[in-house]
Write a protein that holds these residues in place. Structure first.
Motif, PDB file in Angstrom:
ATOM      1  N   ASP A 182       4.165  58.530 -21.138  1.00 60.12           N
ATOM      2  CA  ASP A 182       3.757  57.356 -21.832  1.00 60.12           C
ATOM      3  C   ASP A 182       3.224  56.314 -20.555  1.00 60.12           C
ATOM      4  O   ASP A 182       2.263  55.897 -20.913  1.00 60.12           O
ATOM      5  CB  ASP A 182       4.915  56.786 -22.440  1.00 60.12           C
ATOM      6  CG  ASP A 182       5.376  57.631 -23.583  1.00 60.12           C
ATOM      7  OD1 ASP A 182       4.554  58.369 -24.136  1.00 60.12           O
ATOM      8  OD2 ASP A 182       6.577  57.683 -24.035  1.00 60.12           O
ATOM      9  N   TYR A 183       4.059  56.150 -19.473  1.00 59.98           N
ATOM     10  CA  TYR A 183       3.773  55.292 -18.529  1.00 59.98           C
ATOM     11  C   TYR A 183       2.368  55.805 -17.566  1.00 59.98           C
ATOM     12  O   TYR A 183       1.616  55.049 -17.357  1.00 59.98           O
ATOM     13  CB  TYR A 183       4.909  54.889 -17.527  1.00 59.98           C
ATOM     14  CG  TYR A 183       5.768  53.999 -18.376  1.00 59.98           C
ATOM     15  CD1 TYR A 183       5.587  52.653 -18.119  1.00 59.98           C
ATOM     16  CD2 TYR A 183       7.046  54.504 -18.825  1.00 59.98           C
ATOM     17  CE1 TYR A 183       6.412  51.618 -18.696  1.00 59.98           C
ATOM     18  CE2 TYR A 183       7.854  53.612 -19.350  1.00 59.98           C
ATOM     19  CZ  TYR A 183       7.470  52.232 -19.240  1.00 59.98           C
ATOM     20  OH  TYR A 183       8.321  51.513 -19.739  1.00 59.98           O
TER      21      TYR A 183
ATOM     22  N   MET B 240      -2.795  49.831 -15.652  1.00 65.75           N
ATOM     23  CA  MET B 240      -1.567  49.185 -15.113  1.00 65.75           C
ATOM     24  C   MET B 240      -1.287  49.501 -13.911  1.00 65.75           C
ATOM     25  O   MET B 240      -1.470  50.663 -13.440  1.00 65.75           O
ATOM     26  CB  MET B 240      -0.498  49.633 -16.048  1.00 65.75           C
ATOM     27  CG  MET B 240       0.936  49.009 -15.722  1.00 65.75           C
ATOM     28  SD  MET B 240       2.274  49.619 -16.500  1.00 65.75           S
ATOM     29  CE  MET B 240       2.290  48.682 -18.136  1.00 65.75           C
ATOM     30  N   ARG B 241      -0.721  48.711 -13.056  1.00 68.77           N
ATOM     31  CA  ARG B 241      -0.461  48.903 -11.598  1.00 68.77           C
ATOM     32  C   ARG B 241       0.829  49.736 -11.769  1.00 68.77           C
ATOM     33  O   ARG B 241       1.592  49.662 -12.445  1.00 68.77           O
ATOM     34  CB  ARG B 241      -0.164  47.625 -10.743  1.00 68.77           C
ATOM     35  CG  ARG B 241      -1.320  46.766 -10.690  1.00 68.77           C
ATOM     36  CD  ARG B 241      -1.083  45.578 -10.108  1.00 68.77           C
ATOM     37  NE  ARG B 241      -0.784  45.561  -8.589  1.00 68.77           N
ATOM     38  CZ  ARG B 241      -0.285  44.736  -7.803  1.00 68.77           C
ATOM     39  NH1 ARG B 241      -0.375  43.337  -8.254  1.00 68.77           N
ATOM     40  NH2 ARG B 241      -0.103  44.794  -6.666  1.00 68.77           N
ATOM     41  N   LYS B 242       0.751  50.884 -10.709  1.00 68.30           N
ATOM     42  CA  LYS B 242       1.856  51.865 -10.593  1.00 68.30           C
ATOM     43  C   LYS B 242       3.255  50.951 -10.345  1.00 68.30           C
ATOM     44  O   LYS B 242       4.290  51.463 -11.025  1.00 68.30           O
ATOM     45  CB  LYS B 242       1.493  52.799  -9.590  1.00 68.30           C
ATOM     46  CG  LYS B 242       2.698  53.995  -9.339  1.00 68.30           C
ATOM     47  CD  LYS B 242       2.471  54.990  -8.442  1.00 68.30           C
ATOM     48  CE  LYS B 242       1.184  55.709  -8.667  1.00 68.30           C
ATOM     49  NZ  LYS B 242       0.911  56.976  -7.773  1.00 68.30           N
TER      50      LYS B 242
ATOM     51  N   MET C 284       9.676  50.836 -16.365  1.00 67.78           N
ATOM     52  CA  MET C 284      10.395  52.201 -16.469  1.00 67.78           C
ATOM     53  C   MET C 284      11.999  52.119 -16.082  1.00 67.78           C
ATOM     54  O   MET C 284      12.795  52.339 -16.706  1.00 67.78           O
ATOM     55  CB  MET C 284       9.770  53.581 -15.752  1.00 67.78           C
ATOM     56  CG  MET C 284      10.413  54.783 -15.864  1.00 67.78           C
ATOM     57  SD  MET C 284       9.848  55.980 -15.091  1.00 67.78           S
ATOM     58  CE  MET C 284       8.215  55.950 -15.444  1.00 67.78           C
ATOM     59  N   LEU C 285      12.350  51.391 -14.789  1.00 69.56           N
ATOM     60  CA  LEU C 285      13.687  51.153 -14.313  1.00 69.56           C
ATOM     61  C   LEU C 285      14.130  50.167 -15.192  1.00 69.56           C
ATOM     62  O   LEU C 285      15.564  50.328 -15.698  1.00 69.56           O
ATOM     63  CB  LEU C 285      13.348  50.427 -12.953  1.00 69.56           C
ATOM     64  CG  LEU C 285      14.615  49.999 -12.342  1.00 69.56           C
ATOM     65  CD1 LEU C 285      15.671  51.199 -12.403  1.00 69.56           C
ATOM     66  CD2 LEU C 285      14.576  49.397 -11.138  1.00 69.56           C
TER      67      LEU C 285
ATOM     68  N   MET D 284      -1.186  61.100 -11.886  1.00 69.63           N
ATOM     69  CA  MET D 284      -0.669  60.583 -13.192  1.00 69.63           C
ATOM     70  C   MET D 284      -1.335  61.488 -14.314  1.00 69.63           C
ATOM     71  O   MET D 284      -0.650  61.653 -15.501  1.00 69.63           O
ATOM     72  CB  MET D 284      -0.919  58.997 -13.264  1.00 69.63           C
ATOM     73  CG  MET D 284      -0.292  58.374 -12.383  1.00 69.63           C
ATOM     74  SD  MET D 284       1.611  58.248 -12.782  1.00 69.63           S
ATOM     75  CE  MET D 284       1.859  59.562 -11.214  1.00 69.63           C
ATOM     76  N   SER D 285      -2.568  61.904 -14.276  1.00 63.41           N
ATOM     77  CA  SER D 285      -3.357  62.523 -15.404  1.00 63.41           C
ATOM     78  C   SER D 285      -2.459  64.016 -15.777  1.00 63.41           C
ATOM     79  O   SER D 285      -2.428  64.320 -16.729  1.00 63.41           O
ATOM     80  CB  SER D 285      -4.899  62.790 -15.240  1.00 63.41           C
ATOM     81  OG  SER D 285      -4.882  63.595 -13.887  1.00 63.41           O
ATOM     82  N   ALA D 286      -1.928  64.465 -14.728  1.00 65.44           N
ATOM     83  CA  ALA D 286      -1.089  65.735 -14.672  1.00 65.44           C
ATOM     84  C   ALA D 286      -0.148  65.803 -16.003  1.00 65.44           C
ATOM     85  O   ALA D 286       0.324  66.516 -16.513  1.00 65.44           O
ATOM     86  CB  ALA D 286      -0.708  66.350 -13.528  1.00 65.44           C
ATOM     87  N   PHE D 287       0.685  64.465 -15.766  1.00 67.41           N
ATOM     88  CA  PHE D 287       1.625  64.199 -16.616  1.00 67.41           C
ATOM     89  C   PHE D 287       1.384  64.251 -18.137  1.00 67.41           C
ATOM     90  O   PHE D 287       2.276  64.459 -18.807  1.00 67.41           O
ATOM     91  CB  PHE D 287       2.438  63.025 -16.342  1.00 67.41           C
ATOM     92  CG  PHE D 287       3.319  63.064 -14.949  1.00 67.41           C
ATOM     93  CD1 PHE D 287       4.346  63.835 -14.617  1.00 67.41           C
ATOM     94  CD2 PHE D 287       2.614  62.251 -13.640  1.00 67.41           C
ATOM     95  CE1 PHE D 287       5.024  63.865 -13.616  1.00 67.41           C
ATOM     96  CE2 PHE D 287       3.459  62.379 -12.511  1.00 67.41           C
ATOM     97  CZ  PHE D 287       4.610  63.319 -12.416  1.00 67.41           C
TER      98      PHE D 287
END
Length: 265
Positions: free
Chosen positions: A87-88, A96-98, A105-106, A180-183
């Motif tokens: 999702d993130y 959104m900045r990493k 998420m934290l 990120m696209s891999a997730f």
């Protein structure tokens, strides 16, 4: 805007995250209940012979439960974070900045862990006293209601928080630097299991280990302790290879499976 999107996304996928919360609650409750029993068994049982006989049993049980609950917590938190990473990852691709995504998420992860910890403590303490009252109601001459050492809660909370922190740090470290696209596009891996009938020999070996374990359980003190390793080994062989064989048979008989799906599940 992002906060609203994230909140809606979390609500819509809540059923996917239930495993994380329930697993953590059950894991914390198990640790507190069994560690508490291990702590009070010699104080709660009024018969000295019975207390001495049960002391070693509860130590072994508490050790086994600790290992199981640690594995349960690691699995559930790893599964949860991997679900949320997808999702993130979408939010990062949308702009959104990493660093912001990691912080969100934290925050979400910590909130879930704290809630699970509180509910797990309440459930664990309730189980501990509930079991005591139940046994006391059946055998009032053998047991008295006894309070456990509050260090049990401190140790259980410390271990739980440590596992939660380690799992989060390990997965974020693994995630850092990856595309990120891999997730987003990663598919769920199918379960790998042995399918050949030759593996049933290991099921037979598992049954033999159960018989040996039962014999050792009735033996000397050293054999009695060893039986607690033989029993799980036999059960693992039976479940892993025997259940795999059953599932493979069902996979080949789809009509039979679909016709009896409710009974089988």
């Amino acid at each position: 805007m992002f906060n609203i999107i994230i909140l809606k996304n979390f609500k819509s996928n809540l059923h996917n995250y239930i495993l994380f919360f329930i697993s953590n609650i059950v894991a914390v409750a198990e640790m507190i209940a069994f560690w508490g029993m291990n702590d009070i068994v010699t104080k709660a049982i009024t018969d000295d012979v019975t207390a001495a006989a049960l002391k070693m049993d509860f130590k072994i049980a508490a050790g086994l439960i600790t290992v199981i609950t640690i594995l349960l917590m690691i699995f559930s938190m790893k599964h949860y974070i991997q679900l949320r990473m997808k999702d993130y990852s979408t939010f990062i691709i949308l702009g959104m900045r990493k660093r912001t995504s990691y912080l969100m998420m934290l925050t979400e992860y910590v909130a879930g862990c704290v809630l699970s910890l509180i509910l797990g403590i309440l459930l664990g303490v309730g189980l501990l006293y509930g079991i005591q009252y139940w046994i006391w109601g059946v055998y009032p001459e053998f047991i008295k209601i006894t309070a456990f050492d509050w260090k049990i809660l401190r140790n259980a909370c410390g271990l739980s928080i440590g596992i939660m922190a380690l799992v989060f740090v390990a997965l974020i470290t693994w995630m850092d630097g990856k595309d990120m696209s891999a997730f987003m596009s990663s598919a769920e891996q199918n379960e790998k299991r042995p399918v050949s009938g030759r593996w049933l020999l290991l099921v037979v070996l598992g049954l033999i280990l159960l018989v040996i374990g039962e014999d050792m359980y009735q033996g000397s003190d050293s054999m009695y302790l060893t039986s607690h390793a033989v029993f799980p080994a036999g059960m693992v062989l039976i479940v892993v290879f025997g259940l795999a064989w059953v599932l493979e048979r069902l996979r080949k008989r789809k009509k039979f499976y679909l016709r009896h799906i409710f009974q089988l599940n």
